[in-house]
Design an enzyme around this catalytic site. Structure first.
Site, PDB file in Angstrom:
ATOM      1  NE  ARG A  68      -8.424 -14.587  29.092  1.00 45.91           N
ATOM      2  CZ  ARG A  68      -8.968 -13.707  29.946  1.00 45.91           C
ATOM      3  NH1 ARG A  68     -10.204 -13.861  30.362  1.00 45.91           N
ATOM      4  NH2 ARG A  68      -8.286 -12.651  30.347  1.00 45.91           N
ATOM      5  CG  HIS A  86     -14.785 -11.705  28.054  1.00 43.22           C
ATOM      6  ND1 HIS A  86     -13.654 -12.203  27.457  1.00 43.22           N
ATOM      7  CD2 HIS A  86     -14.417 -11.409  29.327  1.00 43.22           C
ATOM      8  CE1 HIS A  86     -12.650 -12.210  28.321  1.00 43.22           C
ATOM      9  NE2 HIS A  86     -13.094 -11.737  29.474  1.00 43.22           N
TER      10      HIS A  86
HETATM   11  P1  NDP Z   1      -5.127 -16.000  40.008  1.00 39.59           P
HETATM   12  O1  NDP Z   1      -3.783 -16.032  39.378  1.00 39.59           O
HETATM   13  O2  NDP Z   1      -5.305 -15.210  41.263  1.00 39.59           O
HETATM   14  O3  NDP Z   1      -5.595 -17.486  40.331  1.00 39.59           O
HETATM   15  C1  NDP Z   1      -5.343 -18.549  39.483  1.00 39.59           C
HETATM   16  C2  NDP Z   1      -5.670 -19.848  40.202  1.00 39.59           C
HETATM   17  O4  NDP Z   1      -5.530 -20.927  39.272  1.00 39.59           O
HETATM   18  C3  NDP Z   1      -4.719 -20.146  41.369  1.00 39.59           C
HETATM   19  O5  NDP Z   1      -5.413 -20.720  42.436  1.00 39.59           O
HETATM   20  C4  NDP Z   1      -3.732 -21.154  40.756  1.00 39.59           C
HETATM   21  O6  NDP Z   1      -3.162 -22.049  41.700  1.00 39.59           O
HETATM   22  C5  NDP Z   1      -4.663 -21.917  39.845  1.00 39.59           C
HETATM   23  N1  NDP Z   1      -3.902 -22.597  38.786  1.00 39.59           N
HETATM   24  C6  NDP Z   1      -3.108 -22.052  37.827  1.00 39.59           C
HETATM   25  N2  NDP Z   1      -2.565 -23.019  37.061  1.00 39.59           N
HETATM   26  C7  NDP Z   1      -3.028 -24.192  37.549  1.00 39.59           C
HETATM   27  C8  NDP Z   1      -2.817 -25.537  37.198  1.00 39.59           C
HETATM   28  N3  NDP Z   1      -2.033 -25.884  36.174  1.00 39.59           N
HETATM   29  N4  NDP Z   1      -3.422 -26.498  37.917  1.00 39.59           N
HETATM   30  C9  NDP Z   1      -4.227 -26.162  38.958  1.00 39.59           C
HETATM   31  N5  NDP Z   1      -4.473 -24.889  39.351  1.00 39.59           N
HETATM   32  C10 NDP Z   1      -3.884 -23.923  38.648  1.00 39.59           C
HETATM   33  O7  NDP Z   1      -6.136 -15.514  38.889  1.00 39.59           O
HETATM   34  P2  NDP Z   1      -7.530 -14.752  39.078  1.00 39.59           P
HETATM   35  O8  NDP Z   1      -8.344 -15.505  40.054  1.00 39.59           O
HETATM   36  O9  NDP Z   1      -7.312 -13.309  39.302  1.00 39.59           O
HETATM   37  O10 NDP Z   1      -8.140 -14.878  37.595  1.00 39.59           O
HETATM   38  C11 NDP Z   1      -8.395 -16.135  37.016  1.00 39.59           C
HETATM   39  C12 NDP Z   1      -8.783 -15.982  35.555  1.00 39.59           C
HETATM   40  O11 NDP Z   1     -10.106 -15.468  35.411  1.00 39.59           O
HETATM   41  C13 NDP Z   1      -7.951 -14.968  34.749  1.00 39.59           C
HETATM   42  O12 NDP Z   1      -6.698 -15.513  34.383  1.00 39.59           O
HETATM   43  C14 NDP Z   1      -8.831 -14.726  33.552  1.00 39.59           C
HETATM   44  O13 NDP Z   1      -8.549 -15.678  32.557  1.00 39.59           O
HETATM   45  C15 NDP Z   1     -10.246 -14.971  34.091  1.00 39.59           C
HETATM   46  N6  NDP Z   1     -11.041 -13.733  34.123  1.00 39.59           N
HETATM   47  C16 NDP Z   1     -12.214 -13.686  33.424  1.00 39.59           C
HETATM   48  C17 NDP Z   1     -13.001 -12.566  33.463  1.00 39.59           C
HETATM   49  C18 NDP Z   1     -14.321 -12.530  32.774  1.00 39.59           C
HETATM   50  O14 NDP Z   1     -14.959 -11.472  32.729  1.00 39.59           O
HETATM   51  N7  NDP Z   1     -14.805 -13.621  32.215  1.00 39.59           N
HETATM   52  C19 NDP Z   1     -12.618 -11.370  34.225  1.00 39.59           C
HETATM   53  C20 NDP Z   1     -11.366 -11.535  34.927  1.00 39.59           C
HETATM   54  C21 NDP Z   1     -10.614 -12.670  34.860  1.00 39.59           C
HETATM   55  P3  NDP Z   1      -2.185 -21.504  42.872  1.00 39.59           P
HETATM   56  O15 NDP Z   1      -3.062 -20.692  43.786  1.00 39.59           O
HETATM   57  O16 NDP Z   1      -1.689 -22.740  43.516  1.00 39.59           O
HETATM   58  O17 NDP Z   1      -1.139 -20.672  42.189  1.00 39.59           O
HETATM   59  C1  OXD Z   2      -9.611 -10.112  32.536  1.00 38.17           C
HETATM   60  C2  OXD Z   2     -10.835 -10.235  31.734  1.00 38.17           C
HETATM   61  O1  OXD Z   2      -8.728 -10.963  32.446  1.00 38.17           O
HETATM   62  O2  OXD Z   2     -11.629  -9.279  31.673  1.00 38.17           O
HETATM   63  O3  OXD Z   2      -9.532  -9.124  33.302  1.00 38.17           O
HETATM   64  O4  OXD Z   2     -11.089 -11.292  31.162  1.00 38.17           O
END
Ligand code: NDP
Ligand code: OXD
Length: 311
Positions: free
Chosen positions: A226, A274
């Protein structure tokens, strides 16, 4: 069963077609076109960036289904009925798209393709030494659905991969770091930094001057999560004083990125709109239908959001 689809960014016709294939009994409505429907009859909303106050108009919904992996496209509604379960999208096509994109840019910098593009412009036949992938240290912020999928593919390609998450992970070939101390050690060993964190109160602004200073000189940032993870001015400063070598940014504070933003013309920044990973309705619909079936059977849906954690 009645579902209301609310999104200006996703193709309602494609979602309707694919959802009807897997849930033939579903009545698929779209907002605002079908706003005349009896709102109390709606069982589910499938939404992304709804206008404030729209979702709360459906008092009997059993869940709010996000069309995105992040939930900021749902929690952006200040009038969200937070007592309803919120389910985010987890989909193989999203993981595949993200993996392709992150691996592409990792290889771009690992194999010095940025430098070769400049050599080509200068008609300079210059060969640089090639670094073994096993000696290229890639660090992934966030080892969830997407971060771990990216990490596993990089491990298969022999890269030296580490990840940082809230909880420790045991993923073959990926060194796991967590917590504030873990972040410092993780950054010190990272040359290519990929951000795949959710946007939460804790992660907003994490990609800042203090973090960049802990990376080795010449590191590269790939932010696919993000825009609000990044402090824009700190990135420009780190690039200008050559502490960071380059950045690839797919996400921004304001999207579309305003035409006068400095990122567009910066020679060390690549901007993409994006598109790192998009959900295909044909595979996303299977997942959404699976969760609806679970709820209808009285089971908890997969990938429920914990609003206290923020993801
Ligand atoms: P998940 O919820 O599966 O994974 C999030 C990860 O971040 C987990 O490993 C979590 O740790 C870690 N995390 C969260 N908070 C913290 C923190 N404070 N400190 C350290 N680690 C932290 O999310 P996804 O992998 O599915 O997606 C990640 C992000 O990708 C989405 O939220 C979105 O913003 C972005 N995205 C972007 C897209 C694009 O096209 N650019 C498309 C899709 C998504 P833990 O495992 O320990 O909970
Ligand atoms: C999502 C994205 O969060 O597209 O799925 O960014």
């Amino acid at each position: 069963m009645n579902l209301m689809f609310i999104s200006n960014e996703d193709r309602a016709d494609q979602w309707r077609e694919q959802l009807m294939k897997v849930l033939p009994d579903l009545n698929f409505y779209t907002w605002p076109g079908d706003q005349g429907v009896d709102k109390t009859s709606i069982d589910y909303v499938l939404a992304w960036k709804p206008a404030p106050g729209v979702i709360k108009q459906f008092p009997n919904i059993k869940a709010i289904l996000s069309l995105g992996a992040g939930i900021d496209g749902i929690t952006c509604d200040p009038e969200l009925p937070t007592e309803k379960p919120i389910v985010r999208l987890v989909d193989n096509s999203l993981s595949q798209g993200m993996t392709q994109f992150a691996v592409y840019w990792t290889i771009h910098f690992h194999r010095d393709l940025d430098k070769y593009q400049n050599f080509e412009r200068e008609k300079s036949w210059t060969q640089l030494p090639q670094v073994d992938a096993a000696h290229r240290r890639v660090g992934i912020l966030g080892l969830g659905e997407l971060g771990s999928a990216v990490g596993k593919t990089l491990v298969d390609l022999q890269f030296d991969v580490a990840g940082w998450s809230r909880s420790e992970k045991a993923i073959d070939g990926i060194e796991s770091f967590s917590g504030a101390d873990g972040l410092t050690s993780f950054l010190a060993r990272t040359e290519i930094l990929i951000c795949l964190l959710p946007l939460t109160a804790e992660t907003e602004g994490l990609l800042n001057a203090e973090l960049f200073a802990q990376l080795p000189k010449g590191s590269v940032l790939i932010n696919l999560a993000r825009g609000k993870h990044l402090v824009d001015a700190d990135l420009l400063e780190a690039l200008d004083r050559e502490h960071l070598a380059a950045a690839v940014l797919d996400v921004f504070h304001h999207e579309p990125l305003p035409a006068d933003h400095l990122f567009w013309d910066h020679p060390k920044i690549t901007v993409t709109p994006h598109i790192a990973a998009l959900t295909f309705p044909h595979s996303g619909a299977e997942y959404v239908a699976g969760n609806i079936r679970r709820i209808e059977r009285g089971e908890a849906p997969l990938n429920l959001i914990d609003l206290d954690k923020g993801y």
